[in-house]
Write a protein that holds these residues in place. Structure first.
Motif, PDB file in Angstrom:
ATOM      1  N   THR A 150       0.900  -1.323  -0.150  1.00 52.02           N
ATOM      2  CA  THR A 150       0.110   0.004   0.170  1.00 52.02           C
ATOM      3  C   THR A 150       0.809   1.202  -0.066  1.00 52.02           C
ATOM      4  OG1 THR A 150      -1.785  -1.403   1.212  1.00 52.02           O
ATOM      5  CG2 THR A 150      -1.934   1.262   1.120  1.00 52.02           C
ATOM      6  N   ARG A 151       0.694   2.095  -0.787  1.00 51.12           N
ATOM      7  CA  ARG A 151       1.469   3.303  -1.030  1.00 51.12           C
ATOM      8  C   ARG A 151       1.049   4.399   0.044  1.00 51.12           C
ATOM      9  NH1 ARG A 151       4.030   5.512  -6.558  1.00 51.12           N
ATOM     10  NH2 ARG A 151       5.544   6.879  -5.594  1.00 51.12           N
ATOM     11  N   ASP A 152       2.433   4.822   0.632  1.00 46.98           N
ATOM     12  CA  ASP A 152       1.954   5.749   1.691  1.00 46.98           C
ATOM     13  C   ASP A 152       3.043   7.112   1.401  1.00 46.98           C
ATOM     14  OD1 ASP A 152       1.406   7.448   4.100  1.00 46.98           O
ATOM     15  OD2 ASP A 152       2.330   6.173   5.306  1.00 46.98           O
ATOM     16  N   GLY A 153       2.627   7.855   0.387  1.00 47.84           N
ATOM     17  CA  GLY A 153       3.805   8.949   0.004  1.00 47.84           C
ATOM     18  C   GLY A 153       4.625   8.443  -0.505  1.00 47.84           C
ATOM     19  N   ASP A 154       5.820   8.652  -0.202  1.00 46.12           N
ATOM     20  CA  ASP A 154       7.075   8.192  -0.846  1.00 46.12           C
ATOM     21  C   ASP A 154       7.357   6.698  -0.548  1.00 46.12           C
ATOM     22  OD1 ASP A 154       7.278  10.190  -2.533  1.00 46.12           O
ATOM     23  OD2 ASP A 154       8.566  11.313  -1.140  1.00 46.12           O
ATOM     24  N   THR A 155       6.564   6.103   0.110  1.00 48.28           N
ATOM     25  CA  THR A 155       7.113   4.757   0.838  1.00 48.28           C
ATOM     26  C   THR A 155       5.938   3.767   0.370  1.00 48.28           C
ATOM     27  OG1 THR A 155       6.025   4.923   3.020  1.00 48.28           O
ATOM     28  CG2 THR A 155       8.316   5.684   2.793  1.00 48.28           C
ATOM     29  N   ALA A 190       6.483  -5.386  -8.264  1.00 45.11           N
ATOM     30  CA  ALA A 190       7.929  -6.147  -7.694  1.00 45.11           C
ATOM     31  C   ALA A 190       8.736  -5.026  -6.793  1.00 45.11           C
ATOM     32  CB  ALA A 190       8.694  -6.573  -8.726  1.00 45.11           C
ATOM     33  N   PHE A 191       9.376  -5.525  -5.928  1.00 42.92           N
ATOM     34  CA  PHE A 191      10.010  -4.718  -4.626  1.00 42.92           C
ATOM     35  C   PHE A 191      11.275  -5.579  -4.253  1.00 42.92           C
ATOM     36  CE2 PHE A 191       5.621  -3.717  -4.581  1.00 42.92           C
ATOM     37  CZ  PHE A 191       5.627  -2.349  -4.369  1.00 42.92           C
ATOM     38  N   LEU A 192      12.244  -4.839  -3.970  1.00 44.39           N
ATOM     39  CA  LEU A 192      13.409  -5.027  -3.421  1.00 44.39           C
ATOM     40  C   LEU A 192      13.499  -4.851  -1.828  1.00 44.39           C
ATOM     41  CD1 LEU A 192      16.208  -6.704  -4.003  1.00 44.39           C
ATOM     42  CD2 LEU A 192      17.195  -4.396  -4.276  1.00 44.39           C
ATOM     43  N   ILE A 226       9.179   0.059   3.054  1.00 46.88           N
ATOM     44  CA  ILE A 226      10.456   0.543   2.163  1.00 46.88           C
ATOM     45  C   ILE A 226      10.086   1.694   1.435  1.00 46.88           C
ATOM     46  CG2 ILE A 226      11.147  -1.781   2.205  1.00 46.88           C
ATOM     47  CD1 ILE A 226       9.491  -2.126  -0.381  1.00 46.88           C
ATOM     48  N   GLY A 227      10.944   2.250   0.939  1.00 48.42           N
ATOM     49  CA  GLY A 227      10.878   3.637  -0.068  1.00 48.42           C
ATOM     50  C   GLY A 227      10.534   3.187  -1.443  1.00 48.42           C
ATOM     51  N   ASP A 228      10.150   4.033  -2.183  1.00 50.84           N
ATOM     52  CA  ASP A 228       9.878   3.892  -3.471  1.00 50.84           C
ATOM     53  C   ASP A 228      10.796   3.656  -4.221  1.00 50.84           C
ATOM     54  OD1 ASP A 228       7.506   3.984  -5.701  1.00 50.84           O
ATOM     55  OD2 ASP A 228       8.741   5.482  -6.259  1.00 50.84           O
ATOM     56  N   ALA A 229      12.117   3.978  -3.890  1.00 52.49           N
ATOM     57  CA  ALA A 229      13.233   3.754  -4.462  1.00 52.49           C
ATOM     58  C   ALA A 229      13.453   2.239  -4.719  1.00 52.49           C
ATOM     59  CB  ALA A 229      14.568   4.364  -3.938  1.00 52.49           C
ATOM     60  N   ARG A 230      12.825   1.213  -3.953  1.00 50.51           N
ATOM     61  CA  ARG A 230      13.092   0.002  -3.862  1.00 50.51           C
ATOM     62  C   ARG A 230      11.870  -0.914  -4.844  1.00 50.51           C
ATOM     63  NH1 ARG A 230      16.317  -3.018  -0.734  1.00 50.51           N
ATOM     64  NH2 ARG A 230      17.876  -1.789   0.356  1.00 50.51           N
ATOM     65  N   ARG A 231      11.226   0.162  -5.250  1.00 50.29           N
ATOM     66  CA  ARG A 231      10.249  -0.332  -6.392  1.00 50.29           C
ATOM     67  C   ARG A 231      10.967  -0.926  -7.585  1.00 50.29           C
ATOM     68  NH1 ARG A 231       7.806   2.191 -10.353  1.00 50.29           N
ATOM     69  NH2 ARG A 231       7.929   4.254  -8.893  1.00 50.29           N
ATOM     70  N   ILE A 232      10.953  -2.189  -8.059  1.00 50.42           N
ATOM     71  CA  ILE A 232      11.263  -2.741  -9.313  1.00 50.42           C
ATOM     72  C   ILE A 232      10.406  -2.502 -10.521  1.00 50.42           C
ATOM     73  CG2 ILE A 232      12.864  -4.342 -10.553  1.00 50.42           C
ATOM     74  CD1 ILE A 232      13.370  -5.510  -7.727  1.00 50.42           C
ATOM     75  N   GLY A 233      10.796  -1.677 -11.449  1.00 49.84           N
ATOM     76  CA  GLY A 233       9.773  -1.543 -12.592  1.00 49.84           C
ATOM     77  C   GLY A 233       8.673  -0.736 -12.379  1.00 49.84           C
ATOM     78  N   GLU A 234       7.885  -0.796 -13.211  1.00 47.70           N
ATOM     79  CA  GLU A 234       6.482   0.127 -13.364  1.00 47.70           C
ATOM     80  C   GLU A 234       5.411  -0.550 -12.239  1.00 47.70           C
ATOM     81  OE1 GLU A 234       6.532   3.224 -14.332  1.00 47.70           O
ATOM     82  OE2 GLU A 234       8.269   2.740 -15.310  1.00 47.70           O
ATOM     83  N   GLU A 235       4.829   0.317 -11.711  1.00 48.77           N
ATOM     84  CA  GLU A 235       3.597  -0.424 -10.818  1.00 48.77           C
ATOM     85  C   GLU A 235       2.763  -1.325 -11.768  1.00 48.77           C
ATOM     86  OE1 GLU A 235       1.242   2.180  -8.482  1.00 48.77           O
ATOM     87  OE2 GLU A 235       2.681   3.714  -8.238  1.00 48.77           O
ATOM     88  N   GLY A 236       2.161  -2.267 -11.471  1.00 47.01           N
ATOM     89  CA  GLY A 236       1.483  -3.344 -12.126  1.00 47.01           C
ATOM     90  C   GLY A 236       2.402  -4.271 -13.189  1.00 47.01           C
TER      91      GLY A 236
END
Length: 390
Positions: A150-155, A190-192, A226-236
């Protein structure tokens, strides 16, 4: 008992560098891995120090670019290294395969900044990875996963449980697929996730029939932030990333299966050459010779199949069907070959004094992991006949 390493290495390796690499791997396996394999598997000990050694030797990032600390080797070479490691001990070979799978999403879909920040440590810094896709109620039907981010700002805040995670509880990082949108494959991202993230925990390892030295556990995410910088690729995009990684991962399983099958064949050959019955070596009996011939043929055929798929991958050509074929054939062959090895050793094959029974128990899981062999048949059939009409 036949020791690892008596057979000559007959490999189609493309360069002198690759041949030198294989010599290094065989020496390391014979010296550091094989001697303790049986004892450590019996007590369920994970050899973390071996993975540190493999990392220091440059063997945990072989298939990735040298720019980010990898070995820059083609998949054709990496898979043959994996086979050699699995011949010495499946826990090690499969562990390297899982680590390579866990690095794939970031290496293939991460931004340049993400790769520069994380990949050097993941590939050559002594870290160990894990891959979190399956869940207690979402195994083969991975698109129905319920772990949510679940997105919460930049995390992002992750909640849910992953199942059947190799290295669960001991990994330094996890590649996690979580739901960020609606139902179905298109709502997954995907997330790291670092292994020491607050709110991340692991259940007690599963009690398995084989590969007792490799921890497999549920991993719980309870408000892991975790921060959005650890999201891998685009949402979905996560499900597509997962499928892409699994194509390569299935080749890793195929190579590991051939490694186990080769180990069982070596054990059977050593036994029938020295065991005498009715005044003759067992190797003189035609019925047993035919079994050995069939076993060797299946090993060679499996190796050729996974190498063919690897070369397609190295050339940038589609290889999904061929990867499924390799995983299907090699793991089924490993099950047959290890069963025949137990039979050839007779009563001794059924005892833990010889490794044949361990190979047989270990081979079974290779028909299940990274897509059961029933799923592989579905993948192959879709490429041959198109999707099901319904």
């Amino acid at each position: 008992m036949t020791e690892y390493g008596p057979r000559p290495v007959d490999r189609r390796l493309p360069t002198d560098e690759a041949r030198q690499l294989m010599t290094l791997v065989r020496d390391l396996a014979a010296r550091e891995i094989a001697p303790t394999a049986a004892a450590e598997e019996e007590v369920g000990r994970f050899p973390r120090e071996l993975f540190t050694l493999l990392s220091e030797s440059g063997l945990l990032g072989l298939a990735y670019a040298e720019e980010f600390g990898g070995g820059g080797q083609p998949y054709e070479v990496y898979l043959q290294v994996l086979e050699e490691l699995a011949t010495a001990r499946l826990t090690v070979g499969l562990g390297v395969s899982v680590h390579t799978l866990a690095c794939h999403a970031l290496a293939a879909y991460g931004t340049k900044e993400q790769r520069a920040e994380h990949l050097p440590a993941m590939l050559g810094g002594g870290l160990l990875g894990a891959y979190c896709l399956s869940e207690p109620a979402a195994g083969s039907d991975a698109a129905s996963l319920t772990t949510r981010a679940t997105r919460d700002g930049d995390t992002w805040v992750l909640d849910g449980t992953k199942a059947w995670t190799t290295h669960g509880g001991i990994a330094d990082f996890y590649t996690v697929l979580a739901r960020t949108g609606g139902a179905g494959a298109h709502g997954i991202t995907a997330f790291l996730v670092p292994g020491d993230a607050e709110g991340l925990s692991a259940a007690a390892p599963e009690r398995k029939m084989g590969m007792k030295g490799s921890p497999t556990a549920q991993v719980h995410f309870d408000g892991v932030r975790i921060g959005d910088a650890r999201r891998i690729g685009e949402e979905g995009q996560g499900f597509a990333i997962a499928l892409d990684a699994l194509d390569s991962g299935r080749l890793g399983i195929a190579a590991c299966a051939v490694g186990v099958a080769q180990a069982a064949l070596d054990e059977a050959l050593g036994y029938v050459a020295t065991r005498r019955q009715f005044g003759r070596p067992l190797a003189d009996y035609q019925g047993l010779r035919f079994m050995l011939a069939d076993m060797a043929t299946q090993v060679t055929a499996g190796r050729s199949l996974y190498l063919t798929a690897a070369r397609l991958r190295d050339e940038g050509r589609p290889f999904t069907k061929e990867a499924a074929m390799a995983k299907l054939f090699c793991s089924d062959a490993a099950m047959r070959i290890t069963t025949d090895a137990v039979q050839l050793l007779g009563g001794y094959g059924y005892t833990a004094d010889f490794p044949a029974e361990r190979y047989m128990r270990e081979a079974k899981v290779l028909q299940i992991v990274e897509g059961t062999n029933q799923i592989q048949r579905m993948v192959i059939a879709r490429h041959l006949a198109g999707p099901e009409s319904r």
